[in-house]
Design a protein around this motif. Structure first.
Motif, PDB file in Angstrom:
ATOM      1  N   GLU A   1       0.841  -1.182   0.000  1.00  0.00           N
ATOM      2  CA  GLU A   1       0.000   0.000   0.000  1.00  0.00           C
ATOM      3  C   GLU A   1       0.883   1.241   0.000  1.00  0.00           C
ATOM      4  OE1 GLU A   1      -0.230  -2.421   2.276  1.00  0.00           O
ATOM      5  OE2 GLU A   1      -2.148  -3.400   1.871  1.00  0.00           O
ATOM      6  N   VAL A   2       0.289   2.388  -0.355  1.00  0.00           N
ATOM      7  CA  VAL A   2       1.050   3.637  -0.404  1.00  0.00           C
ATOM      8  C   VAL A   2       0.901   4.423   0.900  1.00  0.00           C
ATOM      9  CG1 VAL A   2       1.354   5.827  -1.649  1.00  0.00           C
ATOM     10  CG2 VAL A   2       0.803   3.721  -2.901  1.00  0.00           C
ATOM     11  N   SER A   3      -0.273   4.391   1.497  1.00  0.00           N
ATOM     12  CA  SER A   3      -0.507   5.125   2.738  1.00  0.00           C
ATOM     13  C   SER A   3       0.372   4.578   3.863  1.00  0.00           C
ATOM     14  CB  SER A   3      -1.977   5.003   3.145  1.00  0.00           C
ATOM     15  OG  SER A   3      -2.177   5.522   4.455  1.00  0.00           O
ATOM     16  N   PRO A   4       0.888   5.451   4.739  1.00  0.00           N
ATOM     17  CA  PRO A   4       1.667   4.991   5.896  1.00  0.00           C
ATOM     18  C   PRO A   4       0.877   4.059   6.804  1.00  0.00           C
ATOM     19  CG  PRO A   4       1.945   7.352   5.577  1.00  0.00           C
ATOM     20  CD  PRO A   4       0.854   6.920   4.660  1.00  0.00           C
ATOM     21  N   LYS A   5      -0.448   4.140   6.727  1.00  0.00           N
ATOM     22  CA  LYS A   5      -1.285   3.265   7.551  1.00  0.00           C
ATOM     23  C   LYS A   5      -1.385   1.851   6.982  1.00  0.00           C
ATOM     24  CE  LYS A   5      -4.235   6.900   9.484  1.00  0.00           C
ATOM     25  NZ  LYS A   5      -5.641   7.362   9.695  1.00  0.00           N
ATOM     26  N   GLY A   6      -0.860   1.657   5.776  1.00  0.00           N
ATOM     27  CA  GLY A   6      -0.880   0.327   5.183  1.00  0.00           C
ATOM     28  C   GLY A   6      -2.289  -0.186   4.961  1.00  0.00           C
ATOM     29  N   ALA A   7      -2.493  -1.454   5.315  1.00  0.00           N
ATOM     30  CA  ALA A   7      -3.802  -2.090   5.093  1.00  0.00           C
ATOM     31  C   ALA A   7      -4.893  -1.481   5.971  1.00  0.00           C
ATOM     32  CB  ALA A   7      -3.694  -3.590   5.351  1.00  0.00           C
ATOM     33  N   ASP A   8      -4.509  -0.719   7.008  1.00  0.00           N
ATOM     34  CA  ASP A   8      -5.498  -0.103   7.891  1.00  0.00           C
ATOM     35  C   ASP A   8      -6.044   1.214   7.341  1.00  0.00           C
ATOM     36  OD1 ASP A   8      -5.232  -2.152   9.758  1.00  0.00           O
ATOM     37  OD2 ASP A   8      -3.546  -1.148  10.753  1.00  0.00           O
ATOM     38  N   ALA A   9      -5.464   1.708   6.264  1.00  0.00           N
ATOM     39  CA  ALA A   9      -5.918   2.980   5.688  1.00  0.00           C
ATOM     40  C   ALA A   9      -7.286   2.817   5.035  1.00  0.00           C
ATOM     41  CB  ALA A   9      -4.909   3.482   4.672  1.00  0.00           C
ATOM     42  N   SER A  10      -8.082   3.872   5.084  1.00  0.00           N
ATOM     43  CA  SER A  10      -9.354   3.863   4.369  1.00  0.00           C
ATOM     44  C   SER A  10      -9.075   4.021   2.876  1.00  0.00           C
ATOM     45  CB  SER A  10     -10.244   5.013   4.849  1.00  0.00           C
ATOM     46  OG  SER A  10      -9.677   6.267   4.476  1.00  0.00           O
ATOM     47  N   ASP A  11     -10.098   3.773   2.071  1.00  0.00           N
ATOM     48  CA  ASP A  11      -9.931   3.934   0.628  1.00  0.00           C
ATOM     49  C   ASP A  11      -9.457   5.339   0.283  1.00  0.00           C
ATOM     50  OD1 ASP A  11     -10.843   1.393   0.440  1.00  0.00           O
ATOM     51  OD2 ASP A  11     -12.774   1.890  -0.485  1.00  0.00           O
ATOM     52  N   ILE A  12     -10.051   6.357   0.905  1.00  0.00           N
ATOM     53  CA  ILE A  12      -9.708   7.751   0.604  1.00  0.00           C
ATOM     54  C   ILE A  12      -8.284   8.058   1.061  1.00  0.00           C
ATOM     55  CG2 ILE A  12     -10.288  10.169   1.061  1.00  0.00           C
ATOM     56  CD1 ILE A  12     -12.204   8.675  -0.801  1.00  0.00           C
ATOM     57  N   GLU A  13      -7.900   7.552   2.237  1.00  0.00           N
ATOM     58  CA  GLU A  13      -6.534   7.793   2.719  1.00  0.00           C
ATOM     59  C   GLU A  13      -5.495   7.172   1.781  1.00  0.00           C
ATOM     60  OE1 GLU A  13      -7.105   8.072   7.577  1.00  0.00           O
ATOM     61  OE2 GLU A  13      -7.042   6.104   6.607  1.00  0.00           O
ATOM     62  N   GLU A  14      -5.805   5.992   1.269  1.00  0.00           N
ATOM     63  CA  GLU A  14      -4.879   5.332   0.337  1.00  0.00           C
ATOM     64  C   GLU A  14      -4.758   6.112  -0.964  1.00  0.00           C
ATOM     65  OE1 GLU A  14      -2.366   2.559  -1.588  1.00  0.00           O
ATOM     66  OE2 GLU A  14      -2.763   2.983   0.516  1.00  0.00           O
ATOM     67  N   LEU A  15      -5.896   6.549  -1.501  1.00  0.00           N
ATOM     68  CA  LEU A  15      -5.871   7.294  -2.760  1.00  0.00           C
ATOM     69  C   LEU A  15      -5.217   8.659  -2.595  1.00  0.00           C
ATOM     70  CD1 LEU A  15      -9.455   6.390  -4.027  1.00  0.00           C
ATOM     71  CD2 LEU A  15      -7.288   5.543  -4.938  1.00  0.00           C
ATOM     72  N   GLN A  16      -5.477   9.315  -1.456  1.00  0.00           N
ATOM     73  CA  GLN A  16      -4.865  10.620  -1.220  1.00  0.00           C
ATOM     74  C   GLN A  16      -3.350  10.498  -1.086  1.00  0.00           C
ATOM     75  OE1 GLN A  16      -6.310  13.626  -1.407  1.00  0.00           O
ATOM     76  NE2 GLN A  16      -4.241  14.460  -1.202  1.00  0.00           N
ATOM     77  N   ALA A  17      -2.888   9.406  -0.480  1.00  0.00           N
ATOM     78  CA  ALA A  17      -1.436   9.193  -0.350  1.00  0.00           C
ATOM     79  C   ALA A  17      -0.779   9.130  -1.721  1.00  0.00           C
ATOM     80  CB  ALA A  17      -1.165   7.910   0.435  1.00  0.00           C
ATOM     81  N   ARG A  18      -1.485   8.559  -2.697  1.00  0.00           N
ATOM     82  CA  ARG A  18      -0.946   8.487  -4.060  1.00  0.00           C
ATOM     83  C   ARG A  18      -0.890   9.882  -4.688  1.00  0.00           C
ATOM     84  NH1 ARG A  18      -1.507   2.923  -6.127  1.00  0.00           N
ATOM     85  NH2 ARG A  18      -2.181   1.659  -4.361  1.00  0.00           N
ATOM     86  N   CYS A  19      -1.949  10.670  -4.479  1.00  0.00           N
ATOM     87  CA  CYS A  19      -1.947  12.042  -4.991  1.00  0.00           C
ATOM     88  C   CYS A  19      -0.833  12.867  -4.360  1.00  0.00           C
ATOM     89  CB  CYS A  19      -3.290  12.715  -4.720  1.00  0.00           C
ATOM     90  SG  CYS A  19      -4.698  11.934  -5.533  1.00  0.00           S
ATOM     91  N   ASP A  20      -0.599  12.625  -3.062  1.00  0.00           N
ATOM     92  CA  ASP A  20       0.413  13.404  -2.337  1.00  0.00           C
ATOM     93  C   ASP A  20       1.803  13.233  -2.936  1.00  0.00           C
ATOM     94  OD1 ASP A  20      -1.506  14.345  -0.607  1.00  0.00           O
ATOM     95  OD2 ASP A  20      -1.065  12.882   0.976  1.00  0.00           O
ATOM     96  N   VAL A  21       2.096  12.063  -3.478  1.00  0.00           N
ATOM     97  CA  VAL A  21       3.423  11.841  -4.070  1.00  0.00           C
ATOM     98  C   VAL A  21       3.655  12.825  -5.214  1.00  0.00           C
ATOM     99  CG1 VAL A  21       4.885  10.195  -5.309  1.00  0.00           C
ATOM    100  CG2 VAL A  21       3.459   9.401  -3.416  1.00  0.00           C
ATOM    101  N   GLY A  22       2.658  12.979  -6.062  1.00  0.00           N
ATOM    102  CA  GLY A  22       2.798  13.928  -7.158  1.00  0.00           C
ATOM    103  C   GLY A  22       2.746  15.369  -6.699  1.00  0.00           C
ATOM    104  N   ASN A  23       1.820  15.684  -5.797  1.00  0.00           N
ATOM    105  CA  ASN A  23       1.654  17.068  -5.354  1.00  0.00           C
ATOM    106  C   ASN A  23       2.865  17.584  -4.595  1.00  0.00           C
ATOM    107  OD1 ASN A  23      -0.904  17.028  -6.481  1.00  0.00           O
ATOM    108  ND2 ASN A  23      -1.953  16.591  -4.545  1.00  0.00           N
ATOM    109  N   ARG A  24       3.388  16.802  -3.694  1.00  0.00           N
ATOM    110  CA  ARG A  24       4.495  17.263  -2.846  1.00  0.00           C
ATOM    111  C   ARG A  24       5.809  17.363  -3.606  1.00  0.00           C
ATOM    112  NH1 ARG A  24       2.942  13.528   2.438  1.00  0.00           N
ATOM    113  NH2 ARG A  24       1.306  14.908   3.228  1.00  0.00           N
ATOM    114  N   ASN A  25       5.920  16.619  -4.680  1.00  0.00           N
ATOM    115  CA  ASN A  25       7.157  16.674  -5.473  1.00  0.00           C
ATOM    116  C   ASN A  25       7.057  17.653  -6.640  1.00  0.00           C
ATOM    117  OD1 ASN A  25       9.079  14.624  -4.317  1.00  0.00           O
ATOM    118  ND2 ASN A  25       7.305  13.304  -4.615  1.00  0.00           N
TER     119      ASN A  25
END
Length: 413
Positions: free
Chosen positions: A280-304
């Motif tokens: 998973e991409v979210s730091p919460k791993g398998a415990d992340a919600s769907d939105i938290e997982e998807l937002q973590a993916r967006c964050d990679v592009g946004n923060r860089n």
């Protein structure tokens, strides 16, 4: 008798001289060909809004584009090149953009490709690409080349103004309707039904510089210095869709993403990956919600501060006959996102030979919540046995990655 002997000797002498000249000509051609590019293929594909002609070469080439009238033709001359005898010399296209495509050795050092055009002078674009299974290509697009072809028209020869031609059919605005639940469909983790619960994460607005330095970027593809985020869909506890023989979407997307990273990095791009392993991409791993997982993916592009965001997926449907490639962009996003989605989809189709399902608007989370032009590409249907087999092969993986890379190169132009 002497006359017969004399005539026979004369004929033999002439044959010998002809053979010597032919041998010398052949040797001369082989010597010249060694320093020239070989044109190994001419491929044609037609979509709703354009016809694409791809000229394959065994090494990088230059080209000249000329427009001729009466009848309207687009001519591509490739100097320092020779035409392989294996290339088909006359291709009947008969699309609404192109009539025929003809290839010939125009002179000893130039290959000429002639396209019979059915559209006006403002509807042609030619560019070069390098890398992949085919070392070099010259690509010519003829048709509606506007960033948003759903609202544009083709200008026909002799016509002016917006009334010329007919606009292509608008893409469907609800692609999710083509994916009913069941039948092996993947979980719907790409929709924005939980937008109101979006985590409060800081995002870095990327800089889109138009400085003169960008015009001097090295390489034909112009990728050096570009920041590109690649998102391999699903991963870890989320397998995505599963094909008839058990191939998992998360595995295909990761393999394509890693190969794409290699291709882009080789061209000088800076590549950011949402994941490089089965996780998973979210730091919460398998415990992340769907939105938290998807937002973590967006964050990679946004923060860089990435210039573009590419999310890679496989499609799925309850009917195993469904097939093809689709490009998606956020329905309320920029024209650049629409253009990126269209070019990436076209690149994948050119490489994989899949059916085009068009470029469609969407509300997918990763397209909506990224701060740069973004696209989600469905490479093929993992629920289709033949496309599952294709995308589980090394050849399919490489071609898919090369197609995305070609589309990105075309986008940056």
């Amino acid at each position: 008798m002497r006359r017969i002997v004399f005539r026979t000797a004369l004929v033999l002498c002439c044959m010998f001289l002809f053979a010597v000249q032919a041998s010398a000509a052949g040797a001369d051609f082989q010597q010249r060909a060694g320093s020239m590019a070989e044109i190994t293929g001419v491929r044609v594909s037609t979509e709703a809004n354009k016809t694409r002609v791809v000229i394959d070469a065994d090494r990088p080439v230059s080209f000249r584009k000329t427009l001729l009238d009466h009848p309207d033709r687009v001519v591509i001359d490739i100097p320092k090149a020779w035409l392989s005898p294996k290339v088909k010399k006359d291709i009947a296209v008969n699309s609404r953009f192109v009539g025929r495509v003809r290839a010939a050795q125009f002179n000893p050092d130039t290959v000429r490709i002639v396209m019979e055009s059915k559209v006006g002078r403002g509807n042609h674009r030619a560019f070069s690409l390098q890398g992949g299974p085919v070392p070099a290509r010259v690509v010519l697009d003829i048709g509606d080349l506007s960033p948003d072809s759903s609202q544009a028209s083709i200008r026909l020869p002799g016509q002016t103004g917006d009334a010329a031609g007919q606009a292509p059919e608008k893409p469907a605005k609800n692609p999710a309707a083509a994916k009913p639940a069941g039948g092996g469909q993947k979980p719907d983790k790409k929709t924005d039904k939980k937008d109101d619960k979006k985590p409060d994460q800081p995002a870095v607005q990327p800089s889109h510089s138009d400085s003169e330095g960008e015009d001097e970027l090295a390489g034909i593809t112009g990728l050096r210095g570009r920041k590109i985020t690649i998102d391999a869909g699903h991963g870890g506890n989320d397998s995505g869709a599963i094909g008839p023989t058990g191939v998992m979407e998360k595995s295909v997307t990761l393999r394509v993403a890693n190969e794409l990273k290699r291709l882009l990095a080789a061209e000088g791009a800076t590549v950011y990956m949402t994941r490089e392993t089965d996780t998973e991409v979210s730091p919460k791993g398998a415990d992340a919600s769907d939105i938290e997982e998807l937002q973590a993916r967006c964050d990679v592009g946004n923060r860089n501060g990435s210039d573009i965001f590419i999310s890679i997926h496989m499609d799925s449907f309850s009917n195993g006959a469904a097939r093809g490639t689709t490009g998606y962009y956020y329905s309320l996003g920029s024209q650049k996102s629409r253009d990126l989605a269209d070019k990436v989809r076209s690149g994948v189709i050119d490489q994989l030979g899949t059916q085009s399902r068009g470029t469609q608007s969407c509300n997918f989370y990763v397209c909506k919540h990224t701060d740069m032009p973004a696209t989600l590409v469905e490479l093929a249907f993992i629920s289709n046995p033949s496309e599952e087999k294709l995308m589980d092969s090394e050849d399919g993986i490489h071609k898919a990655a090369q197609g995305i890379a070609d589309g990105i190169a075309d986008y940056f132009g």
